[in-house]
Design a protein around this motif. Structure first.
Motif, PDB file in Angstrom:
ATOM      1  N   VAL A 262       0.840  -1.196   0.000  1.00 41.30           N
ATOM      2  CA  VAL A 262       0.000   0.000   0.000  1.00 41.30           C
ATOM      3  C   VAL A 262       0.875   1.246   0.000  1.00 41.30           C
TER       4      VAL A 262
ATOM      5  N   ALA B 184       0.611   4.880   1.190  1.00 43.32           N
ATOM      6  CA  ALA B 184      -0.234   5.641   2.108  1.00 43.32           C
ATOM      7  C   ALA B 184       0.195   7.100   2.117  1.00 43.32           C
TER       8      ALA B 184
ATOM      9  N   THR C 225      -2.430   3.538  12.241  1.00 43.97           N
ATOM     10  CA  THR C 225      -2.992   3.174  10.941  1.00 43.97           C
ATOM     11  C   THR C 225      -2.074   2.238  10.150  1.00 43.97           C
TER      12      THR C 225
ATOM     13  N   LEU D  44      -2.592  -1.964   9.211  1.00 45.84           N
ATOM     14  CA  LEU D  44      -2.377  -2.550   7.889  1.00 45.84           C
ATOM     15  C   LEU D  44      -1.278  -3.610   7.939  1.00 45.84           C
TER      16      LEU D  44
ATOM     17  N   PHE E 197      -3.842   4.520  -0.030  1.00 46.49           N
ATOM     18  CA  PHE E 197      -4.558   4.942   1.172  1.00 46.49           C
ATOM     19  C   PHE E 197      -4.308   6.421   1.420  1.00 46.49           C
TER      20      PHE E 197
ATOM     21  N   SER F 122      -4.830   9.305   4.478  1.00 51.85           N
ATOM     22  CA  SER F 122      -5.024   9.291   5.927  1.00 51.85           C
ATOM     23  C   SER F 122      -5.911  10.435   6.419  1.00 51.85           C
TER      24      SER F 122
ATOM     25  N   PHE G  99      -8.608   3.362  -0.370  1.00 50.37           N
ATOM     26  CA  PHE G  99      -9.268   3.444   0.925  1.00 50.37           C
ATOM     27  C   PHE G  99      -8.844   4.747   1.592  1.00 50.37           C
ATOM     28  N   GLY G 100      -9.806   5.487   2.125  1.00 49.17           N
ATOM     29  CA  GLY G 100      -9.507   6.733   2.820  1.00 49.17           C
ATOM     30  C   GLY G 100     -10.168   6.785   4.178  1.00 49.17           C
TER      31      GLY G 100
ATOM     32  N   SER H 270     -14.352   4.779   1.463  1.00 46.77           N
ATOM     33  CA  SER H 270     -13.751   5.569   2.531  1.00 46.77           C
ATOM     34  C   SER H 270     -14.725   5.688   3.690  1.00 46.77           C
TER      35      SER H 270
ATOM     36  N   PHE I 186     -10.464  -3.582   2.869  1.00 43.44           N
ATOM     37  CA  PHE I 186      -9.479  -2.993   1.956  1.00 43.44           C
ATOM     38  C   PHE I 186      -8.578  -4.080   1.379  1.00 43.44           C
TER      39      PHE I 186
END
Length: 402
Positions: A194, A196, A205, A209, A237, A239, A266-267, A360, A381
């Motif tokens: 990912v 991020a 966070t 993951l 991602f 944040s 993904f958010g 999200s 996710f």
């Protein structure tokens, strides 16, 4: 005891005692309803430029440890509590909370009626405020500065609306959080990778993951699509973070480039607002926001109600019922549904794209100190990145735009 004064931009004042460092600080004043987790609150970068009022009456009971911070420093602009603990009582404590506040120059106030202050903010809405103590409270001759003088300092402070703050809290250099095996050892081959974007990311966070076998490349907020693609990510991602999403033009444009490539996305929190704006929806400022660990949210895909942690003063403006076509560029990104809704006030708490691999949420599934009801979203996710079709099966018929 050193005298301190809290003054709001509408002129209301509260007299108390200095807590933490003495001096002057200004910022947007907000309240947090959490009964626990004050260390995580203080170190959450999303509170940058905000004075935080704790509604729990006793703060500092468990001191401060070296494990629970969400970043390397305290981010709040100021701190307001009713009764500071006189003694920290926890086997994990390494020092008193007051010591950390002093060491990091965080100006606070204690001994005020935080219940009355919270009621005032609920009725009038969040606003700018200032805390003044020590030399900052007095003129050279030794007398106290007038309320009008103090209020002028507050009114000169910038408002949160229009503030682009992610770059002020983001990492300056990219770093990697390695994937973890169930026993906590490092995985040589992650199950997914990912990229991020750090808009004010909390330490928990990438940890959540990594616990799922995901290698996380944490990137500065000003990263480009080339920086993202250089990680060869299976997913992207965005944040949490501070500021007004309407000012985050760079992040919105970057996300559109991710969506154009159909990379799973993904958010969380600010990332949810950025997705909303990338899809062409608006955002707006809430009267006093959601901040705490006790917000009920319904997951419309399952009907399950989660108790969730929040920290947001802005929300996405999307039709609540049925699917709508994302307004950006004539519907370029297809249909979108509201996946999660706050049961207290019907604020949008999640988005799911039906024609793109993107979703999200507005709240915090990584929540520390809790609750953990929403941790399944990290699994969702991972399923999305692995091609398991993680666009939630949401009702789209009522008011649907076919």
């Amino acid at each position: 005891m050193t005298a301190a004064v809290l003054i709001l931009e509408d002129g209301r004042t509260f007299a108390g005692e200095a807590y933490g460092a003495t001096g002057a600080t200004v910022g947007e004043i907000v309240f947090n309803t959490g009964m626990t987790g004050y260390q995580e609150t203080l170190t959450d970068p999303s509170y940058h430029r905000q004075i935080v009022v704790m509604t729990a009456p006793h703060i500092g009971n468990t001191g401060v440890n070296d494990e629970d911070s969400e970043s390397a420093r305290i981010w709040v602009a100021g701190y307001v509590v009713r009764d500071p603990a006189r003694l920290a009582s926890s086997w994990r404590s390494r020092r008193a909370l007051d010591d950390d506040l002093v060491a990091q120059g965080i100006v606070g106030i204690s001994g005020i009626d935080t219940r009355a202050l919270t009621r005032h903010l609920r009725e009038r809405g969040v606003m700018r405020a200032g805390i003044f103590s020590g030399d900052a409270l007095h003129v050279a001759a030794g007398g106290r500065r007038s309320d009008d003088e103090l209020r002028a300092s507050v009114l000169a402070a910038p408002a949160m609306q229009g503030a682009d703050l992610a770059g002020e809290v983001s990492t300056k250099a990219a770093y990697v959080v390695d994937a973890l095996a169930p026993d906590g050892s490092t995985l040589a081959e992650p199950v997914a990778v990912v990229a991020a974007l750090d808009l004010g990311i909390k330490a928990m966070t990438p940890q959540r993951l990594a616990e799922r076998g995901i290698r996380v490349h944490v990137l500065p907020s000003r990263s480009t699509i080339e920086d993202v693609l250089a990680c060869t990510p299976d997913g992207v991602f965005f944040s949490n973070g501070p500021g007004d999403p309407a000012a985050a033009t760079h992040e919105v444009e970057l996300l559109r480039k991710v969506l154009d490539r159909k990379i799973p996305f993904f958010g969380i929190c600010y990332g949810n607002q950025i997705l909303g704006r990338a899809l062409g929806y608006g955002t707006y400022k809430l009267a006093y926001g959601h901040r705490g660990v006790n917000q009920p949210v319904v997951d419309r895909a399952t009907g399950k109600v989660e108790i969730t942690a929040h920290n947001h003063g802005f929300a996405v403006d999307v039709p609540l019922e049925g699917a709508s076509v994302a307004p950006y560029d004539g519907g370029r990104y297809g249909r979108v549904v509201v996946s999660h809704v706050d049961l207290n006030d019907d604020v949008v708490e999640g988005l799911a794209a039906l024609d793109l691999p993107a979703f999200s949420v507005q709240y915090h599934p990584e929540a520390a100190a809790g609750p953990h009801d929403a941790a399944y979203l990290f699994d969702r996710f991972l399923e999305l990145m692995q091609g398991a079709g993680a666009t939630p099966d949401l009702p789209t018929t009522k008011g649907a735009d076919a």
